[in-house]
Design a protein around this motif. Structure first.
Motif, mmCIF file in Angstrom:
data_model
loop_
_atom_site.group_PDB
_atom_site.id
_atom_site.type_symbol
_atom_site.label_atom_id
_atom_site.label_comp_id
_atom_site.label_asym_id
_atom_site.label_seq_id
_atom_site.Cartn_x
_atom_site.Cartn_y
_atom_site.Cartn_z
ATOM 1 N N SER A 195 0.832 -1.210 0.000
ATOM 2 C CA SER A 195 0.000 0.000 0.000
ATOM 3 C C SER A 195 0.867 1.260 0.000
ATOM 4 C CB SER A 195 -0.931 0.009 1.215
ATOM 5 O OG SER A 195 -0.190 -0.023 2.428
ATOM 6 N N LEU A 196 1.983 1.230 0.721
ATOM 7 C CA LEU A 196 2.895 2.371 0.712
ATOM 8 C C LEU A 196 3.572 2.492 -0.645
ATOM 9 C CD1 LEU A 196 4.454 4.673 1.996
ATOM 10 C CD2 LEU A 196 6.023 2.994 2.997
ATOM 11 N N VAL A 197 3.947 1.364 -1.236
ATOM 12 C CA VAL A 197 4.548 1.382 -2.571
ATOM 13 C C VAL A 197 3.581 2.013 -3.573
ATOM 14 C CG1 VAL A 197 5.360 -0.048 -4.486
ATOM 15 C CG2 VAL A 197 6.024 -0.604 -2.133
ATOM 16 N N THR A 198 2.319 1.619 -3.504
ATOM 17 C CA THR A 198 1.305 2.170 -4.405
ATOM 18 C C THR A 198 1.134 3.668 -4.197
ATOM 19 O OG1 THR A 198 0.118 0.059 -4.416
ATOM 20 C CG2 THR A 198 -1.113 2.018 -5.116
ATOM 21 N N SER A 199 1.119 4.094 -2.940
ATOM 22 C CA SER A 199 0.958 5.518 -2.628
ATOM 23 C C SER A 199 2.123 6.329 -3.176
ATOM 24 C CB SER A 199 0.836 5.717 -1.117
ATOM 25 O OG SER A 199 0.662 7.081 -0.785
ATOM 26 N N LEU A 200 3.348 5.819 -3.017
ATOM 27 C CA LEU A 200 4.523 6.524 -3.527
ATOM 28 C C LEU A 200 4.535 6.546 -5.058
ATOM 29 C CD1 LEU A 200 7.254 5.128 -1.105
ATOM 30 C CD2 LEU A 200 6.440 7.486 -1.212
ATOM 31 N N THR A 201 4.125 5.450 -5.667
ATOM 32 C CA THR A 201 4.075 5.393 -7.129
ATOM 33 C C THR A 201 3.073 6.396 -7.675
ATOM 34 O OG1 THR A 201 4.609 3.023 -7.042
ATOM 35 C CG2 THR A 201 3.727 3.881 -9.108
ATOM 36 N N GLU A 202 1.913 6.479 -7.047
ATOM 37 C CA GLU A 202 0.903 7.446 -7.480
ATOM 38 C C GLU A 202 1.403 8.870 -7.306
ATOM 39 O OE1 GLU A 202 -2.418 6.396 -5.096
ATOM 40 O OE2 GLU A 202 -3.060 4.728 -6.405
ATOM 41 N N ARG A 203 2.179 9.114 -6.253
ATOM 42 C CA ARG A 203 2.750 10.437 -6.045
ATOM 43 C C ARG A 203 3.736 10.778 -7.168
ATOM 44 N NH1 ARG A 203 2.133 15.572 -4.593
ATOM 45 N NH2 ARG A 203 4.165 16.543 -4.273
ATOM 46 N N LEU A 204 4.567 9.820 -7.556
ATOM 47 C CA LEU A 204 5.507 10.043 -8.660
ATOM 48 C C LEU A 204 4.760 10.322 -9.956
ATOM 49 C CD1 LEU A 204 8.158 7.261 -7.902
ATOM 50 C CD2 LEU A 204 8.452 9.725 -7.624
ATOM 51 N N ASP A 205 3.650 9.628 -10.174
ATOM 52 C CA ASP A 205 2.834 9.857 -11.375
ATOM 53 C C ASP A 205 2.291 11.286 -11.386
ATOM 54 O OD1 ASP A 205 3.180 7.358 -12.491
ATOM 55 O OD2 ASP A 205 1.479 6.485 -11.420
ATOM 56 N N ARG A 206 1.799 11.730 -10.243
ATOM 57 C CA ARG A 206 1.224 13.083 -10.178
ATOM 58 C C ARG A 206 2.293 14.148 -10.390
ATOM 59 N NH1 ARG A 206 -1.627 10.623 -5.940
ATOM 60 N NH2 ARG A 206 -0.207 11.476 -4.390
ATOM 61 N N VAL A 207 3.490 13.914 -9.844
ATOM 62 C CA VAL A 207 4.570 14.880 -10.022
ATOM 63 C C VAL A 207 4.997 14.960 -11.484
ATOM 64 C CG1 VAL A 207 6.984 15.360 -9.476
ATOM 65 C CG2 VAL A 207 5.424 14.667 -7.667
ATOM 66 N N SER A 208 5.085 13.817 -12.140
ATOM 67 C CA SER A 208 5.545 13.790 -13.529
ATOM 68 C C SER A 208 4.531 14.401 -14.490
ATOM 69 C CB SER A 208 5.847 12.349 -13.957
ATOM 70 O OG SER A 208 4.657 11.570 -13.929
ATOM 71 N N THR A 209 3.255 14.309 -14.138
ATOM 72 C CA THR A 209 2.216 14.861 -15.018
ATOM 73 C C THR A 209 1.882 16.300 -14.681
ATOM 74 O OG1 THR A 209 0.496 13.932 -13.561
ATOM 75 C CG2 THR A 209 1.197 12.604 -15.452
ATOM 76 N N GLY A 210 2.481 16.816 -13.609
ATOM 77 C CA GLY A 210 2.263 18.204 -13.225
ATOM 78 C C GLY A 210 0.954 18.390 -12.514
#
Length: 210
Positions: A195-210
């Protein structure tokens, strides 16, 4: 849903209870004018608020289990500064093992999130196993260096030691229990960190897409 809410509420109550104990220890340190207790209790209390800050400012969710585990680790360290590190021979072993599991969990989750986020990166399970061990041990060595440095400075200026450091043999034992904590996470803890891995991955996605 109701059962989940009850578990979440219990987790919040447990976290608040441990925070309250740390706050009481901070007051005791202030009352007794113990620099070591005040510094360690203040840092521990600040760490307990880190999950809430990550959730509010970064939308990263550590999860109730990891949050409570981290809070328990800093609580036991803070209690140890009241004299348990000296009077209870195994106290240091427990705190190092718990702290190492937290460090290993964060290190693994971060690396795994980067692996899932980027198609250009592939981290096989065997590599992650070794990575968890090396990451945790590197952090453990850094902590021991900090302990030696803090002890050197406090002895130099003639004030109470902020961190407990007994001997080189004690440092070696500390690193052994750091290794034990890392192995526990590498062998049994990684599925519980998804669940933490998923949360961090989603955060990276949001940062990359602005």
């Amino acid at each position: 849903m109701a059962q989940w809410l009850r578990r979440a509420d219990l987790g919040v109550l447990a976290g608040r209870a441990m925070q309250s104990v740390i706050a009481v220890i901070l007051v005791v340190g202030l009352w007794e004018r113990s620099i070591a207790v005040v510094v360690n209790a203040s840092l521990a209390l600040a760490i307990t608020f880190l999950p809430a800050l990550l959730r509010r400012d970064w939308d990263v969710h550590l999860g109730t289990g990891l949050t409570l585990w981290m809070t328990l680790a800093v609580l036991l360290h803070t209690v140890g500064m009241l004299g348990f590190y000296v009077s209870v021979s195994w106290w240091d072993h427990v705190t190092h093992t718990l702290s190492a599991t937290v460090v290993a969990s964060v290190g693994y989750a971060t690396a795994r999130a980067v692996d899932e986020y980027s198609d250009a990166i592939y981290l096989p399970s065997r590599f992650l196993f070794v990575y968890i061990l090396l990451f945790t041990m590197a952090f453990g060595v850094l902590w021991e260096v900090l302990e030696f440095s803090a002890r050197f400075v406090t002895d130099l200026v003639g004030v109470e030691a902020v961190l407990i450091q007994f001997s080189v043999e004690d440092t070696i034992v500390d690193l052994i229990f750091d290794f034990v904590g890392a192995v526990l996470v590498a062998l049994f803890g990684t599925p519980r960190l998804q669940s933490l891995v998923t949360s961090l991955t989603e955060r990276l996605d949001r940062v990359s897409t602005g």
